[in-house]
Design an enzyme around this catalytic site. Structure first.
Site, PDB file in Angstrom:
ATOM      1  N   LYS A   1      -8.498   1.461  11.210  1.00 33.45           N
ATOM      2  CA  LYS A   1      -8.396   1.417   9.756  1.00 33.45           C
ATOM      3  C   LYS A   1      -9.590   0.672   9.173  1.00 33.45           C
ATOM      4  O   LYS A   1     -10.005  -0.372   9.699  1.00 33.45           O
ATOM      5  CB  LYS A   1      -7.087   0.719   9.372  1.00 33.45           C
ATOM      6  CG  LYS A   1      -6.838   0.611   7.872  1.00 33.45           C
ATOM      7  CD  LYS A   1      -5.479  -0.050   7.618  1.00 33.45           C
ATOM      8  CE  LYS A   1      -5.162  -0.135   6.130  1.00 33.45           C
ATOM      9  NZ  LYS A   1      -3.800  -0.657   5.888  1.00 33.45           N
TER      10      LYS A   1
ATOM     11  N   SER B   1      -0.633   2.106   3.470  1.00 33.21           N
ATOM     12  CA  SER B   1      -2.047   2.259   3.218  1.00 33.21           C
ATOM     13  C   SER B   1      -2.843   2.718   4.441  1.00 33.21           C
ATOM     14  O   SER B   1      -4.015   3.087   4.324  1.00 33.21           O
ATOM     15  CB  SER B   1      -2.612   0.924   2.722  1.00 33.21           C
ATOM     16  OG  SER B   1      -2.452  -0.082   3.720  1.00 33.21           O
TER      17      SER B   1
ATOM     18  N   SER C   1       2.959  -0.537   5.339  1.00 30.26           N
ATOM     19  CA  SER C   1       1.787   0.314   5.555  1.00 30.26           C
ATOM     20  C   SER C   1       1.542   0.764   6.983  1.00 30.26           C
ATOM     21  O   SER C   1       0.587   1.483   7.248  1.00 30.26           O
ATOM     22  CB  SER C   1       0.525  -0.391   5.026  1.00 30.26           C
ATOM     23  OG  SER C   1       0.623  -0.580   3.635  1.00 30.26           O
TER      24      SER C   1
END
Length: 431
Positions: free
Chosen positions: A78, A147, A171
């Site tokens: 990420k 996210s 997330s």
């Protein structure tokens, strides 16, 4: 779809799977499918870089018996973690130079254990609610969640078998549920967050996505601090499961609740004891307080950047910055103290009813239509607030064919035991 064409870690370590050929295969899949999914940030020479790194890894570890546990595993990272050789932008329009610094500790640990970095994955802006372009591999007309959007979608699409994410509310667990894969949020600070950007320091967790619990256990044994393999031996008997009845469970949608009850029936038929426990009587208040804590902490993180680049922030970030300004230091400290109190209450409730794990829906329902929203993280909020480990396991599909999942939560620090039980639970829950 999930599990497509990725060999197990043992096949890579032993040489049964040719590493360079495997890298070429996954790069071809990314080239063919990622223009549609958009899980990864662009990298023009990805195939050439990964081929070089795979060849160097083989040269470094020619003897299969000496190869580290994550040898040759491709990992999506990420864009909230620093990776040497890659810019970090956190899904924002701010200059990447603002986020420069030493490589994230967990990324370095991955490399030390033989993993290859497939690339940076798409995140929502600053890991909040402004979505990126990523789509759900099961149906591109639906969100993959956020996210950690790109990390979840990339694992589900078979681009890589493991990925890093972060969780401030939901997330990791929510996108894992929406994408039909395994998601794990360890106990707070169990994975070193040095070099990770922060949204809210008091609740931010580093977490992981995988295609099965066995790979998740292997990864966590290499990445989680103080990992104790003695806690991962087969456990006698089945864990008793507690369902937190009341206002919290009422946040789930009808489709999510129906599948959740079917999951409970399957587990009960397999011999699991299910206890229904009234819990979270003031859930609405907990929700508000958690969000106010994150607001004041994100406002502190972004104070200087926001002063210089406020015109580059989304409306979502403007809103939370304004909210953060209304939270006093006294209120912030009270909410932080309540986190530990909630953790103890969770443990006491389990002990009182003789249960070992909590079980809940991992998300209110299937992934919503469209990519303008990443979905509601409400089912994940209390476990993140308390910092306890949470595991998402796919549990079936909704009427529209999209995945649904169950969430299993253990007492703080019981990560090893949760994943040990998780392997046995996976076969039942996934059917």
């Amino acid at each position: 779809m999930s599990g497509t064409g990725n060999p197990g870690p043992a096949a890579l370590r032993s040489g049964e799977t040719d590493l360079v050929a495997h890298v070429q295969e996954l790069c071809a899949r990314i080239d063919a499918e990622d223009p549609r999914i958009q899980a990864l940030l662009p990298e023009p020479a990805r195939r050439e870089r990964l081929t070089r790194e795979a060849e160097a890894l083989l040269d470094r570890f020619p003897d299969p018996a000496q190869r580290p546990p994550l040898f040759g595993l491709l990992v999506g990272v990420k864009d909230f973690f620093r990776v040497d050789g890659f810019p970090t932008r956190a899904g924002s329009k701010l200059p990447a130079s603002l986020f420069e610094g030493p490589e994230s500790a967990v990324v370095t640990r991955l490399k030390e254990n033989g993993a290859l970095i497939a690339g940076k994955t798409v995140t929502t802006e600053f890991a909040y609610f402004q979505p990126g372009p990523t789509r759900n591999p099961h149906n591109p007309e639906h969100t993959p969640g956020g996210s950690s959007s790109g990390s979840a979608a990339g694992v589900a699409a078979g681009f890589f078998p493991l990925a890093l994410g972060t969780q401030t509310i939901g997330s990791v667990i929510r996108p894992a549920a929406f994408c039909g894969i395994i998601g794990f949020k360890p106990s707070y600070d169990r994975i070193d967050t040095a070099g990770m950007l922060f949204f809210s320091k008091s609740v931010d967790h580093a977490g992981l996505f995988s295609q099965d619990v066995a790979t998740m256990r292997l990864a966590c044994s290499a990445l989680c601090g103080g990992w104790d393999d003695s806690e991962c031996v087969p456990i006698d008997g089945l864990p008793a499961l507690a369902v937190p009845d009341g206002p919290y469970l009422e946040e789930a949608e009808e489709a999510g609740l129906q599948q959740f009850e079917k999951t409970l029936e399957r587990l009960a038929a397999a011999g699991f004891r299910i206890e229904r426990v009234p819990f979270f009587p003031n859930y609405a208040d907990l929700n508000v307080r958690h969000r106010r804590l994150t607001a004041v902490e994100v406002a502190d993180v972004h104070k200087e950047w926001y002063g210089a680049y406020s015109d580059r922030y989304s409306v979502h970030m403007h809103e939370i910055m304004r909210t953060g300004a209304t939270v006093s230091d006294e209120e912030r400290d009270e909410i932080r103290a309540d986190q530990l109190h909630l953790r103890h209450k969770m443990e006491e409730a389990l002990f009182s009813c003789g249960a070992d794990l909590w079980i809940t829906p991992a998300a209110p329902g299937p992934a919503p239509h469209g990519i303008h929203s990443t979905g509601n993280p409400i089912m994940n909020l209390p476990w993140t607030n308390a910092g306890v480990p949470a595991l998402a396991i796919p549990s079936g599909r909704a009427a529209n064919g999209l995945p649904l999942a169950a969430q299993f939560c253990a007492p703080f620090g019981a990560d090893e035991r949760l994943l040990a039980w998780g392997e046995a639970i996976e076969g039942i829950v996934r059917g």
